[in-house]
Design a protein around this motif. Structure first.
Motif, mmCIF file in Angstrom:
data_model
loop_
_atom_site.group_PDB
_atom_site.id
_atom_site.type_symbol
_atom_site.label_atom_id
_atom_site.label_comp_id
_atom_site.label_asym_id
_atom_site.label_seq_id
_atom_site.Cartn_x
_atom_site.Cartn_y
_atom_site.Cartn_z
ATOM 1 N N ASN A 157 0.831 -1.194 0.000
ATOM 2 C CA ASN A 157 0.000 0.000 0.000
ATOM 3 C C ASN A 157 0.872 1.254 0.000
ATOM 4 N N ALA A 158 1.905 1.263 0.848
ATOM 5 C CA ALA A 158 2.806 2.421 0.916
ATOM 6 C C ALA A 158 3.558 2.601 -0.403
ATOM 7 N N GLU A 159 3.983 1.494 -1.018
ATOM 8 C CA GLU A 159 4.712 1.574 -2.284
ATOM 9 C C GLU A 159 3.835 2.156 -3.386
ATOM 10 N N LEU A 160 2.568 1.756 -3.411
ATOM 11 C CA LEU A 160 1.655 2.258 -4.438
ATOM 12 C C LEU A 160 1.432 3.763 -4.268
ATOM 13 N N HIS A 161 1.156 4.187 -3.045
ATOM 14 C CA HIS A 161 0.930 5.610 -2.807
ATOM 15 C C HIS A 161 2.194 6.417 -3.100
ATOM 16 N N SER A 162 3.343 5.869 -2.747
ATOM 17 C CA SER A 162 4.603 6.556 -3.016
ATOM 18 C C SER A 162 4.843 6.709 -4.515
ATOM 19 N N LEU A 163 4.554 5.669 -5.271
ATOM 20 C CA LEU A 163 4.754 5.724 -6.721
ATOM 21 C C LEU A 163 3.843 6.772 -7.353
ATOM 22 N N ILE A 164 2.593 6.834 -6.893
ATOM 23 C CA ILE A 164 1.676 7.844 -7.431
ATOM 24 C C ILE A 164 2.217 9.250 -7.164
ATOM 25 N N THR A 165 2.753 9.461 -5.962
ATOM 26 C CA THR A 165 3.315 10.767 -5.640
ATOM 27 C C THR A 165 4.522 11.066 -6.529
ATOM 28 N N VAL B 234 6.544 15.198 -3.323
ATOM 29 C CA VAL B 234 7.294 13.988 -2.958
ATOM 30 C C VAL B 234 7.936 14.163 -1.588
ATOM 31 N N ASP B 235 8.564 15.311 -1.363
ATOM 32 C CA ASP B 235 9.221 15.569 -0.078
ATOM 33 C C ASP B 235 8.207 15.616 1.064
ATOM 34 N N VAL C 251 5.381 12.368 5.981
ATOM 35 C CA VAL C 251 4.247 11.784 6.717
ATOM 36 C C VAL C 251 4.092 10.289 6.456
ATOM 37 N N ASP C 252 4.930 9.738 5.561
ATOM 38 C CA ASP C 252 4.755 8.338 5.156
ATOM 39 C C ASP C 252 4.780 7.372 6.330
ATOM 40 N N ARG C 253 5.774 7.489 7.197
ATOM 41 C CA ARG C 253 5.888 6.544 8.305
ATOM 42 C C ARG C 253 4.707 6.640 9.254
#
Length: 250
Positions: free
Chosen positions: A149-157, A166-167, A172-174
């Motif tokens: 889930n985190a990887e998908l949201h990160s890729l979209i960003t 991105v920054d 807030v990712d963690r």
């Protein structure tokens, strides 16, 4: 990054051992290890943290643990209470609302821009992550589900092409992963259906629809978190299990 002990039958490691890697500064490695243990629930909310126990689990001395706990306190992961010691922070309701509101603003704009800029390769990667995440969810693998889930949201960003988004999202990712972990089983298949709808909107270049789906998606997560908290007993301080023996660094 952390490494996990060999598992049942090894016979020489303390329960839950996560020896840290070098040559990264030891205090940084300990900080990273403890943060991930809080996020994945190994150190659950409200847990009483004892330096000597954590040192035994990580195979280090007490000093880097003490330094890491101070930093975790400064960043809001741990509460240091005079006369009691350190405890894993228990988030208040308004903390979650504020962070998820910030996430919704960041990620809805990321989704809108991703729909504008997405390449065929980007969309293929998103679809593959949806496939992997769905498989993890169906298998009941919470760690895999949260990670994907985190990887998908990160890729979209990243697909947004906006380095400031991105920054900000990375900051807030963690915390988002920490809040999402307990609700992942509750959100279940619905979350991945929403992801698939989102990817479809991105692949079609529909900016407004992508942004709307992302806003609804983050709102569903926020509501699921609050619903779960309403049915869960408040966290009480608990003592870490004592490791069978301590291991010192060389």
């Amino acid at each position: 990054m952390t490494t996990i002990s060999a598992g049942p039958g090894a016979g020489t490691e303390p329960a839950g051992a996560r020896h840290v890697k070098r040559p990264q500064p030891l205090r940084e490695s300990v900080y990273e290890a403890l943060t991930e243990m809080i996020i994945d629930g190994t150190l659950e909310r409200g847990r009483h943290l004892v330096e000597v126990e954590l040192a035994g689990i990580l195979g280090v001395s007490r000093q880097p643990v003490r330094e890491a706990l101070q930093r975790l306190n400064n960043e809001g992961w741990v509460d240091l209470r005079p006369g009691f010691g350190a405890m894993v922070h228990v988030p208040a309701e308004d903390e979650v609302d504020q962070l998820l509101a910030a996430r919704a603003a960041l990620e809805s704009e990321s989704a809108r821009l991703a729909a504008r800029h997405a390449s065929k390769d980007d969309v293929a990667k998103l679809r593959e992550l949806c496939k992997v995440g769905t498989a993890y969810q169906e298998a009941g693998d919470i760690d895999g589900t949260v990670r994907t889930n985190a990887e998908l949201h990160s890729l979209i960003t990243q697909m947004s092409g906006n380095r400031f988004l991105v920054d900000f999202a990375a900051q807030v990712d963690r915390r988002v992963r920490w809040y999402y972990t307990p609700v992942a089983p509750v959100r279940g298949a619905a979350s991945w259906r929403e992801h698939n709808r989102l990817v479809k909107a991105i692949s079609e270049g529909d900016e407004d629809k992508a942004a709307q789906i992302m806003r609804e998606h983050t709102e569903h997560t926020r509501k699921a978190y609050h619903d779960l908290q309403a049915t869960t007993e408040p966290a009480e301080p608990t003592e870490p299990e004592s490791p069978r023996r301590r291991r010192r660094t060389s």
